[in-house]
Motif scaffolding. Sequence first.
Motif, PDB file in Angstrom:
ATOM      1  N   TYR A  59      11.627  40.295 -26.137  1.00 42.51           N
ATOM      2  CA  TYR A  59      10.831  39.777 -27.265  1.00 42.51           C
ATOM      3  C   TYR A  59       9.527  40.542 -27.413  1.00 42.51           C
ATOM      4  CZ  TYR A  59      13.965  35.729 -26.833  1.00 42.51           C
ATOM      5  OH  TYR A  59      15.050  34.902 -26.738  1.00 42.51           O
ATOM      6  N   ALA A  60       8.927  40.930 -26.313  1.00 44.51           N
ATOM      7  CA  ALA A  60       7.677  41.687 -26.371  1.00 44.51           C
ATOM      8  C   ALA A  60       7.896  43.043 -27.038  1.00 44.51           C
ATOM      9  CB  ALA A  60       7.103  41.865 -24.968  1.00 44.51           C
ATOM     10  N   VAL A  61       8.967  43.718 -26.652  1.00 42.17           N
ATOM     11  CA  VAL A  61       9.282  45.010 -27.271  1.00 42.17           C
ATOM     12  C   VAL A  61       9.590  44.803 -28.740  1.00 42.17           C
ATOM     13  CG1 VAL A  61      10.905  46.942 -27.270  1.00 42.17           C
ATOM     14  CG2 VAL A  61      10.081  46.005 -25.105  1.00 42.17           C
ATOM     15  N   TYR A  62      10.370  43.776 -29.049  1.00 38.44           N
ATOM     16  CA  TYR A  62      10.698  43.471 -30.439  1.00 38.44           C
ATOM     17  C   TYR A  62       9.437  43.241 -31.265  1.00 38.44           C
ATOM     18  CZ  TYR A  62      11.764  40.732 -34.503  1.00 38.44           C
ATOM     19  OH  TYR A  62      11.791  40.265 -35.792  1.00 38.44           O
ATOM     20  N   GLY A  63       8.426  42.629 -30.666  1.00 39.38           N
ATOM     21  CA  GLY A  63       7.180  42.361 -31.394  1.00 39.38           C
ATOM     22  C   GLY A  63       6.569  43.622 -31.986  1.00 39.38           C
ATOM     23  N   GLY A  64       6.583  44.710 -31.234  1.00 41.09           N
ATOM     24  CA  GLY A  64       6.066  45.973 -31.754  1.00 41.09           C
ATOM     25  C   GLY A  64       6.888  46.488 -32.920  1.00 41.09           C
ATOM     26  N   VAL A  65       8.214  46.379 -32.788  1.00 39.93           N
ATOM     27  CA  VAL A  65       9.105  46.813 -33.867  1.00 39.93           C
ATOM     28  C   VAL A  65       8.897  45.928 -35.094  1.00 39.93           C
ATOM     29  CG1 VAL A  65      11.530  47.081 -34.551  1.00 39.93           C
ATOM     30  CG2 VAL A  65      10.787  47.757 -32.253  1.00 39.93           C
ATOM     31  N   TYR A  66       8.729  44.633 -34.871  1.00 43.90           N
ATOM     32  CA  TYR A  66       8.508  43.690 -35.975  1.00 43.90           C
ATOM     33  C   TYR A  66       7.243  44.044 -36.753  1.00 43.90           C
ATOM     34  CZ  TYR A  66       7.444  39.472 -38.540  1.00 43.90           C
ATOM     35  OH  TYR A  66       7.123  38.593 -39.541  1.00 43.90           O
ATOM     36  N   ILE A  67       6.171  44.321 -36.047  1.00 40.78           N
ATOM     37  CA  ILE A  67       4.904  44.633 -36.710  1.00 40.78           C
ATOM     38  C   ILE A  67       5.041  45.891 -37.564  1.00 40.78           C
ATOM     39  CG2 ILE A  67       2.514  45.385 -36.302  1.00 40.78           C
ATOM     40  CD1 ILE A  67       2.553  43.368 -33.909  1.00 40.78           C
ATOM     41  N   CYS A  91       1.224  51.724 -35.152  1.00 43.39           N
ATOM     42  CA  CYS A  91       1.467  52.757 -34.129  1.00 43.39           C
ATOM     43  C   CYS A  91       1.033  52.283 -32.748  1.00 43.39           C
ATOM     44  CB  CYS A  91       0.750  54.052 -34.502  1.00 43.39           C
ATOM     45  SG  CYS A  91       1.503  54.911 -35.895  1.00 43.39           S
ATOM     46  N   VAL A  92      -0.096  51.597 -32.673  1.00 42.95           N
ATOM     47  CA  VAL A  92      -0.561  51.059 -31.392  1.00 42.95           C
ATOM     48  C   VAL A  92       0.456  50.046 -30.856  1.00 42.95           C
ATOM     49  CG1 VAL A  92      -2.335  49.585 -30.325  1.00 42.95           C
ATOM     50  CG2 VAL A  92      -3.009  51.496 -31.807  1.00 42.95           C
ATOM     51  N   CYS A  93       0.961  49.194 -31.737  1.00 44.28           N
ATOM     52  CA  CYS A  93       1.958  48.199 -31.311  1.00 44.28           C
ATOM     53  C   CYS A  93       3.244  48.863 -30.837  1.00 44.28           C
ATOM     54  CB  CYS A  93       2.251  47.226 -32.455  1.00 44.28           C
ATOM     55  SG  CYS A  93       0.852  46.158 -32.818  1.00 44.28           S
ATOM     56  N   LEU A  94       3.694  49.902 -31.539  1.00 41.06           N
ATOM     57  CA  LEU A  94       4.894  50.623 -31.109  1.00 41.06           C
ATOM     58  C   LEU A  94       4.669  51.323 -29.776  1.00 41.06           C
ATOM     59  CD1 LEU A  94       6.232  52.095 -34.464  1.00 41.06           C
ATOM     60  CD2 LEU A  94       7.287  50.317 -33.043  1.00 41.06           C
ATOM     61  N   ALA A  95       3.468  51.854 -29.569  1.00 46.71           N
ATOM     62  CA  ALA A  95       3.164  52.480 -28.279  1.00 46.71           C
ATOM     63  C   ALA A  95       3.211  51.436 -27.163  1.00 46.71           C
ATOM     64  CB  ALA A  95       1.797  53.159 -28.330  1.00 46.71           C
ATOM     65  N   GLY A  96       2.659  50.266 -27.399  1.00 52.20           N
ATOM     66  CA  GLY A  96       2.717  49.194 -26.406  1.00 52.20           C
ATOM     67  C   GLY A  96       4.148  48.761 -26.129  1.00 52.20           C
ATOM     68  N   ILE A  99       5.810  51.307 -23.906  1.00 51.32           N
ATOM     69  CA  ILE A  99       5.378  51.173 -22.508  1.00 51.32           C
ATOM     70  C   ILE A  99       6.153  50.055 -21.827  1.00 51.32           C
ATOM     71  CG2 ILE A  99       3.450  50.460 -21.029  1.00 51.32           C
ATOM     72  CD1 ILE A  99       1.610  51.969 -23.092  1.00 51.32           C
ATOM     73  N   ILE A 100       6.291  48.939 -22.502  1.00 47.38           N
ATOM     74  CA  ILE A 100       7.031  47.809 -21.926  1.00 47.38           C
ATOM     75  C   ILE A 100       8.505  48.173 -21.734  1.00 47.38           C
ATOM     76  CG2 ILE A 100       7.855  45.452 -22.373  1.00 47.38           C
ATOM     77  CD1 ILE A 100       5.124  45.011 -23.831  1.00 47.38           C
ATOM     78  N   TYR A 101       9.107  48.795 -22.741  1.00 51.71           N
ATOM     79  CA  TYR A 101      10.539  49.084 -22.704  1.00 51.71           C
ATOM     80  C   TYR A 101      10.891  50.172 -21.692  1.00 51.71           C
ATOM     81  CZ  TYR A 101      15.304  49.880 -24.266  1.00 51.71           C
ATOM     82  OH  TYR A 101      16.667  50.008 -24.320  1.00 51.71           O
ATOM     83  N   PHE A 102      10.100  51.235 -21.676  1.00 47.73           N
ATOM     84  CA  PHE A 102      10.446  52.389 -20.838  1.00 47.73           C
ATOM     85  C   PHE A 102       9.749  52.399 -19.483  1.00 47.73           C
ATOM     86  CE2 PHE A 102      11.245  54.040 -25.179  1.00 47.73           C
ATOM     87  CZ  PHE A 102      12.594  54.275 -25.040  1.00 47.73           C
TER      88      PHE A 102
END
Length: 110
Positions: A59-67, A91-96, A99-102
């Motif tokens: 869900y945390a990773v999805y949050g970046g994609v959602y934003i 872009c900041v959200c996708l970077a975060g 980091i969580i995913y990888f």
Amino acid sequence: MTAFAFLGAALAEIAGCFAFWAWLRLGRSMWWIAPGILSLCLFAYLLTLPTAQQAGRSYAVYGGVYIASAVLWLWLAEGTKPDRWDILGACVCLAGAAIIYFGPRIASGT
């Protein structure tokens, strides 16, 4: 597969929520609720497909994609061009999310 699941989930969630927005805020027919509910059910299903071992991490990773997807929706569906702060924030959200995913994980799953 995971990227497509996250992108599909984002589109389904945004579309489902927008259906309620259209009904309640834009004065559209209450019939907008039915596709909104179906879309939100599809969103929930798609979010179960990624391979993450823990739901919270997924869900945390999805949050970046959602934003990032919401900023695209703003532009493509609502006709409002994102400004530099919208793009920077996405872009900041996708970077975060990356980091969580990888990020490396130890064997215990933490």
